[in-house]
Write a protein that holds these residues in place. Structure first.
Motif, short mmCIF file in Angstrom:
data_model
loop_
_atom_site.label_atom_id
_atom_site.label_comp_id
_atom_site.label_asym_id
_atom_site.label_seq_id
_atom_site.Cartn_x
_atom_site.Cartn_y
_atom_site.Cartn_z
N ARG A 1 1.07 -1.01 -5.56
CA ARG A 1 -0.42 -1.56 -5.42
C ARG A 1 -0.54 -2.50 -6.50
NH1 ARG A 1 -2.39 2.29 -1.54
NH2 ARG A 1 -1.40 4.33 -1.88
N CYS A 2 -1.06 -3.70 -6.34
CA CYS A 2 -0.79 -4.74 -7.12
C CYS A 2 -2.10 -5.28 -7.57
CB CYS A 2 -0.21 -5.89 -6.63
SG CYS A 2 -0.19 -7.38 -7.36
N GLY B 1 -6.53 -7.64 2.00
CA GLY B 1 -6.01 -8.52 0.82
C GLY B 1 -5.28 -10.06 1.51
N GLY C 1 -1.62 -0.88 4.81
CA GLY C 1 -2.84 -0.14 5.15
C GLY C 1 -4.22 -1.29 5.16
N ASP C 2 -5.37 -0.81 5.32
CA ASP C 2 -6.76 -1.58 5.60
C ASP C 2 -6.77 -2.25 4.28
OD1 ASP C 2 -7.25 0.82 4.16
OD2 ASP C 2 -9.41 0.46 4.49
N GLY C 3 -6.27 -1.79 2.95
CA GLY C 3 -6.50 -2.53 1.71
C GLY C 3 -5.48 -3.81 1.79
N SER C 4 -4.14 -3.40 2.22
CA SER C 4 -3.32 -4.77 2.33
C SER C 4 -3.80 -5.85 3.32
CB SER C 4 -2.04 -4.06 2.92
OG SER C 4 -1.87 -2.92 1.82
N TYR D 1 2.67 -6.84 -2.81
CA TYR D 1 2.14 -8.08 -3.13
C TYR D 1 2.32 -8.37 -4.66
CZ TYR D 1 -1.19 -8.26 0.42
OH TYR D 1 -1.74 -8.72 1.87
N GLY E 1 0.88 -1.21 0.04
CA GLY E 1 -0.11 -0.05 -0.02
C GLY E 1 0.89 1.26 0.03
N GLY E 2 0.49 2.53 0.54
CA GLY E 2 1.06 3.50 0.60
C GLY E 2 2.15 3.41 1.51
P1 ATP Z 1 -3.12 2.87 2.17
O1 ATP Z 1 -3.76 3.13 3.58
O2 ATP Z 1 -1.81 3.64 2.13
O3 ATP Z 1 -3.94 3.13 0.85
P2 ATP Z 1 -3.45 0.19 1.86
O4 ATP Z 1 -2.84 -1.07 2.01
O5 ATP Z 1 -4.82 0.31 2.25
O6 ATP Z 1 -2.51 1.26 2.18
P3 ATP Z 1 -4.26 -0.42 -0.80
O7 ATP Z 1 -4.01 0.21 -2.43
O8 ATP Z 1 -5.77 -0.32 -0.58
O9 ATP Z 1 -3.61 0.17 0.08
O10 ATP Z 1 -4.01 -1.91 -0.88
C1 ATP Z 1 -2.64 -2.27 -1.08
C2 ATP Z 1 -2.64 -3.61 -1.99
O11 ATP Z 1 -3.36 -4.66 -1.38
C3 ATP Z 1 -3.45 -3.55 -3.33
O12 ATP Z 1 -2.91 -2.99 -4.53
C4 ATP Z 1 -3.93 -4.94 -3.60
O13 ATP Z 1 -2.72 -5.67 -4.26
C5 ATP Z 1 -3.94 -5.65 -2.30
N1 ATP Z 1 -5.35 -5.59 -1.92
C6 ATP Z 1 -6.25 -4.33 -1.32
N2 ATP Z 1 -7.48 -4.75 -1.30
C7 ATP Z 1 -7.45 -6.20 -1.68
C8 ATP Z 1 -8.61 -7.12 -1.71
N3 ATP Z 1 -9.83 -6.73 -1.40
N4 ATP Z 1 -8.48 -8.41 -1.97
C9 ATP Z 1 -7.01 -8.56 -2.24
N5 ATP Z 1 -6.06 -7.78 -2.28
C10 ATP Z 1 -6.09 -6.69 -1.92
#
Ligand code: ATP
Length: 772
Positions: free
Chosen positions: A85-86, A121, A115-118, A52, A21-22
Motif C-alpha cells: 500500500r503506497c 490510482g 483491486g479497486d484502489g489500485s 506503486y 493492493g492486497g
Molecule cells: P484490495 O482490494 O486488496 O484492498 P486495492 O487495490 O483496492 O486492493 P488499496 O490499498 O485500496 O488496495 O490500493 C492500493 C494502492 O493503490 C494504494 O496504496 C495507493 O498507492 C494506490 N491508490 C489507491 N487509491 C488511490 C487513489 N485514489 N489515487 C491514487 N492512488 C491510489
C-alpha cells in the motif's frame, strides 16, 4: 533518458506489469502471462516490484523480465513481485516521481493487477499523465523530445482481488481461490458442528462486498448469511431464529451462519459475529462458537480457475496494449460468464465506488443492482433454496408439479449440489421433487427387485448435506432409455405421474434426452418439460461452454500436476507426460495445460503426428540445454486419453526418452479417476445451484399447459448452458441438428479451442511455420 536500443530496431513497446493492493492467488499467473506474451509479441517486459512503491522509488524496483524469470510462477501463491500500500502514490508528487521513473526506463505501457484502489490510482495516473509530463519538462527532469515520445500512457487493468468487489466483471483474479479456502474451512467445521450439534458463526472477508459471504452461503448450504449489500429486515433477529429453528425441527444437527466483515442492519449498525452468537446461545440455546477465518482466505496457491483467468486476462491485457490508440480510453480486462472482454476502466471504477455510496445512503436496492445480474441471481437462488416453508414463495396449488430428477452418465462434482438445490427450490414452491435412483435402469426396476424402490419422494433433510458431497448420492447410470425400453420408461413416467423431468449429466444424458424427444410422437408420457443441466468432467455437452464438474476435475488435475511437477523439478532433467480424461474432447487437457503451464498439449481435435512430436522433442532439447539449473520448475506435457490411437501417452513418453539420447528423462503418469475430484469445487457448487434453480424455474413455466402446447414448444426440451456472456436454454432439436458432432461425442464448435494457441505461446512451443 531515451530508451536504449543499441542500434537494434526499437522494440514495439516496453510493457511493465505490477501487482498492487492486497495480494490474491493468481497474481503470479497474470505477471507470467503479461511477461511472456509481451516478449512473444516483440516487446520488452518489465516488472515493477512492491506495487506503486516500486514505481515511485524506481531504480532496481523496476527491472526487465526475461522469459525464464517467470518459469513455474503459475503454481506459486501470493505475488512474487511483491505488493504494497503506497501512500506516496496517492499524492501528486509521488505520481510525478513515478512518471519520471517510467520515462527513465522507457516504459510506455503499464498493466496493473490490483483491486479497486489500485485501479482507481491507475486511472488517476493516466488522467494526469500529460500534466505530469509538463511539470517534469518545466522542472528540467525530462526533455521536450521525451515528452513527445511518451505523451501517451497506456494503462490496462487486471482485477486482482479476493473480494470480487469490482464492477462490470463476474470474477476477479483470486476470488474463487479464496472461496475455496472458505469452503474447505466450513466443510471442516461442518463435521465438528454435526458431531456436537453445535452452531458456528463464521466471519469472512468483505468490508463493502458480500460476494465471498454470499457464495460461501450458497456453496456450503449455510442457514443464514449477512452481507452489506442486502441487510436483513428489521425483524432479522426473529427471522434468523425462526429459520434456524425450522431447520433444527426438521432434524438438522448443525447450524452455520456466515457473516461478512462489513455486515450491518438497515440502519448501518454493525451486525457482529458476537451479536449473532449471543442470539443463538440465549434465544435458541444452541452451543455456539465463532470462527474468524482471517488471512487464511488470502493464502495458498491459486485454484485452476484463477490460473486460467489470470493467464487469459494477462494475454488479453497485452493485446489491449498493442491495439490501443491514443484515443482508446483505459480498459480493464473482465470476464462476463465465460467470455474475456475489455471494459472501460473509468466507468467500472465509478460503479464500484457507487456501491459503497449506495450502501452509505442506505439505498440497498441500488447496491444490489450495481453488483450485477449474476450476484442478484445467486442471492435469489440462496434465498429460495435455504428458506424452508415460506408462504410468500409458494405457488398456487393448481400449478404444483411432480418433478422427477435423474442423474445419467459418469459422476461429476456438483451433481449433488444441483440436486439439493432443485429439491429445496421445488419444496419452497410447493412442487413435489421425486428422485430417480440409479438412472434409467433404476426407474424401470422400480417395484420388481428393490425393497425401497428406486423412485422416491425427497424431503428437505434428505438432501440438506449434499451441497458439498462428490459423486452422485442418488446414483447415476450410463444406460439410455432405448436400452432399458422406451415403453417401460414411458410406463414409469405414467405410473409416477411425472409432470417434468430434470436431467443432470453429460453426453449420455444429452443422448438420453435426444431419445426421449424423438420418442415424443409415440409416447404422450414424454410430452412434458425436460431440462438438462450439463454435468460432466469432460465438458463436452452441446449447448454449453461449461459443464458442472469440469472445474472440480481441473482442480484435481492441477493438484496432481503440481505434485508431479515438483518431482520433475527435483530431478531437473525430467519431463512427465500426463494423460488426462475428457473422452474425445480436449477441453480438460487444454485448460489443465493452461493452468499448469505445460510445454505442450495433445488433443483429439488436433491429433498427434510425427512432425509435431519431432518439433516438441527438439524444443525440449533446446529448453533443457538452456536450463543451467538456475530454475527448478519441472516440465509437463498433457495428453488427452484419445489424442491418438497410435501415439499413446506411454508411446509419447518412450519416444521422448529415446530421442533425448540421455540428455533428459521422460516418464508418463495417468491420474485416471482422480480427475473426478473429491468434494466439488466452490465454482461447481455455486453454478450447480444457480443453473438448477433456473432449470426448475423454466420447468414451472409449463405448469397447466396441455401436452400439445408442450410438444409444440421447442424449448420444452432444452439444455441450459453458459454461452459467451449469457446463460441460455438451447432447444434439444436444434442442438442435436446443428451443434452436435455425434461421431466424436462433443459439440461441433468448441469455444476453448482458441486457448490451445495460448498454451503454445506461453510455453514458447515452436509454431510449425517457424521450423520449416
Ligand atoms: P484490495 O482490494 O486488496 O484492498 P486495492 O487495490 O483496492 O486492493 P488499496 O490499498 O485500496 O488496495 O490500493 C492500493 C494502492 O493503490 C494504494 O496504496 C495507493 O498507492 C494506490 N491508490 C489507491 N487509491 C488511490 C487513489 N485514489 N489515487 C491514487 N492512488 C491510489
Amino acid at each position: 533518458m531515451a530508451p536504449i536500443t543499441n542500434g537494434a530496431p526499437a522494440p514495439k513497446k516496453r510493457i511493465a506489469v505490477m501487482t498492487s493492493g492486497g495480494d490474491s492467488p493468481g497474481m503470479n499467473g497474470s505477471v507470467r502471462a503479461v511477461v511472456r506474451m509481451a516478449i512473444d509479441q516483440g516487446c520488452e517486459a518489465y516488472c515493477v516490484y512492491e506495487g506503486y512503491e516500486g514505481l515511485v522509488q524506481g531504480g532496481d524496483l523496476i527491472r526487465q523480465a526475461q522469459w525464464e524469470d517467470v518459469r513455474g510462477w503459475l503454481s506459486e501463491g501470493g505475488t512474487l513481485i511483491g505488493t504494497a500500500r503506497c501512500k506516496a502514490f496517492t499524492e501528486r508528487p509521488g505520481r510525478l516521481k513515478a512518471a519520471k521513473n517510467m520515462i527513465d526506463k522507457g516504459i510506455n505501457a503499464l498493466v496493473i493487477c490490483g483491486g479497486d484502489g489500485s485501479l482507481t490510482g491507475a486511472d488517476k495516473f493516466r488522467g494526469e499523465w500529460p500534466s505530469l509530463l509538463e511539470e517534469l519538462v518545466k522542472n528540467g527532469d525530462i526533455s521536450t523530445e521525451q515528452q513527445k515520445t511518451f505523451q501517451y500512457l497506456n494503462i490496462v487493468g487486471l482485477v486482482g482481488s479476493i473480494d470480487n468487489d469490482f464492477a462490470d466483471t463476474d470474477a476477479t483474479i483470486g476470488c474463487y481461490s479464496s472461496l475455496g479456502r472458505i469452503c474447505e474451512a466450513v466443510d471442516y467445521i461442518d463435521a465438528t458442528a454435526f458431531s456436537h450439534q453445535r452452531a458456528f458463526v463464521i466471519e469472512v472477508m468483505g468490508r463493502h462486498c458480500g460476494w465471498l459471504a454470499l457464495m460461501a452461503g450458497v456453496s456450503t448450504g449455510a442457514d443464514f448469511i449477512f452481507i452489506p449489500e442486502s441487510p436483513p429486515d428489521r425483524d432479522w433477529e426473529d427471522q434468523m431464529c425462526d429459520i434456524i429453528s425450522k431447520h433444527r425441527n426438521l432434524g438438522k444437527r448443525k447450524t452455520i451462519v456466515i457473516v461478512a466483515e462489513g455486515a450491518h442492519d438497515l440502519d448501518l449498525t454493525r451486525i457482529s459475529p458476537n451479536k449473532v452468537k449471543d442470539l443463538l446461545s440465549t434465544r435458541l440455546k444452541l452451543d455456539t462458537r465463532i470462527t474468524t477465518l482471517g488471512h487464511v482466505q488470502r493464502g495458498g496457491n491459486a485454484c485452476a480457475y484463477d490460473r486460467q483467468l489470470s493467464t487469459l486476462q494477462g494475454v488479453e491485457a497485452v493485446n489491449a496494449v498493442l491495439e490501443a490508440t491514443p484515443e482508446t480510453p483505459s480498459k480493464f480486462i473482465a470476464i462476463i460468464e465465460n467470455k474475456i472482454v475489455r471494459n472501460p476502466l473509468i466507468e467500472a471504477v465509478k460503479s464500484t465506488q457507487e456501491v459503497a455510496e449506495a450502501i452509505k445512503a442506505k439505498d440497498f436496492k441500488r447496491a444490489l443492482d450495481l453488483r450485477g445480474p449474476e450476484f442478484a441471481e445467486y442471492h435469489q437462488a440462496y434465498m429460495m433454496t435455504t428458506a424452508t416453508d415460506q408462504p410468500a414463495l409458494r405457488l398456487p396449488k393448481q400449478t404444483h408439479m411432480n418433478i422427477a430428477i435423474i442423474h445419467v452418465g459418469a459422476p461429476a462434482g456438483g451433481m449433488n449440489s444441483a440436486t439439493r438445490a432443485a429439491v429445496a427450490y421445488c419444496l419452497s414452491r410447493g412442487h413435489t421433487p421425486i428422485a430417480i435412483h440409479n438412472g434409467f435402469p433404476g426407474l424401470v426396476r422400480h417395484h420388481a427387485d428393490e425393497p425401497v424402490g428406486s423412485v422416491r419422494y425427497v424431503q428437505w433433510l434428505d438432501v440438506e448435506g449434499w451441497i458439498s458431497k462428490g459423486g452422485s448420492e442418488i446414483g447415476t447410470n450410463r444406460d439410455l432409455p432405448s436400452k432399458v425400453g422406451m415403453g417401460e420408461t414411458a410406463d414409469c413416467f405414467n405410473i409416477y405421474k411425472f409432470d417434468a423431468l430434470f436431467i443432470i449429466g453429460g453426453f449420455e444424458a444429452f443422448t438420453a434426452l435426444s431419445e426421449l424427444r424423438k420418442a415424443r410422437p409415440d409416447y404422450p408420457a414424454f410430452r412434458i418439460p425436460m431440462m438438462l443441466l450439463p454435468a460432466t468432467i469432460s465438458n463436452n455437452v452441446p449447448g454449453t461452454e461449461y459443464s458442472v464438474g469440469s472445474d472440480t476435475c481441473l482442480n484435481a488435475l492441477t493438484s496432481y500436476c503440481d505434485a508431479i511437477k515438483q518431482s520433475a523439478s527435483a530431478s531437473r532433467r525430467r519431463i512427465f507426460v500426463v494423460e488426462t480424461q475428457g473422452g474425445k474432447s480436449g477441453y480438460i487437457a487444454t485448460m489443465g495445460a493452461l493452468g499448469i503451464g505445460a510445454v505442450a498439449v495433445y488433443t483429439p481435435e488436433e491429433g498427434i503426428n510425427l512432425q509435431m512430436l519431432g518439433r516438441d522433442i527438439e524444443h525440449l532439447k533446446q529448453s533443457f540445454a538452456k536450463d543451467k539449473g538456475q530454475t527448478r520448475a519441472g516440465k509437463l506435457i498433457l495428453c488427452n486419453e484419445h489424442a491418438s490411437e497410435t501415439y499413446t501417452t506411454e508411446v509419447v513418453a518412450s519416444m521422448i526418452r529415446e530421442e533425448s539420447k540421455g540428455r533428459f528423462e521422460s516418464r508418463f503418469a495417468i491420474p485416471g479417476h482422480v480427475q473426478q475430484g473429491g468434494t466439488p469445487s466452490p465454482m461447481d457448487r455455486v453454478r450447480a445451484v444457480r443453473l438448477a434453480v433456473k432449470c426448475i424455474q423454466a420447468i414451472e413455466q409449463y405448469a397447466g399447459k396441455s401436452k400439445e402446447e408442450i410438444m409444440e414448444d421447442d424449448l420444452s426440451m432444452a439444455v441450459i448452458g453458459v454461452k459467451g456472456i449469457s446463460v441460455v436454454f438451447g432447444a434439444m432439436e436444434r442442438l442435436e441438428r446443428e451443434e452436435t458432432n455425434w461421431n466424436h461425442r462433443r459439440p461441433k464448435d468448441e469455444s476453448w479451442l482458441q486457448y490451445k494457441k495460448t498454451v503454445d505461446t506461453l510455453s514458447g512451443r515452436p509454431r510449425p511455420e517457424d521450423c520449416c
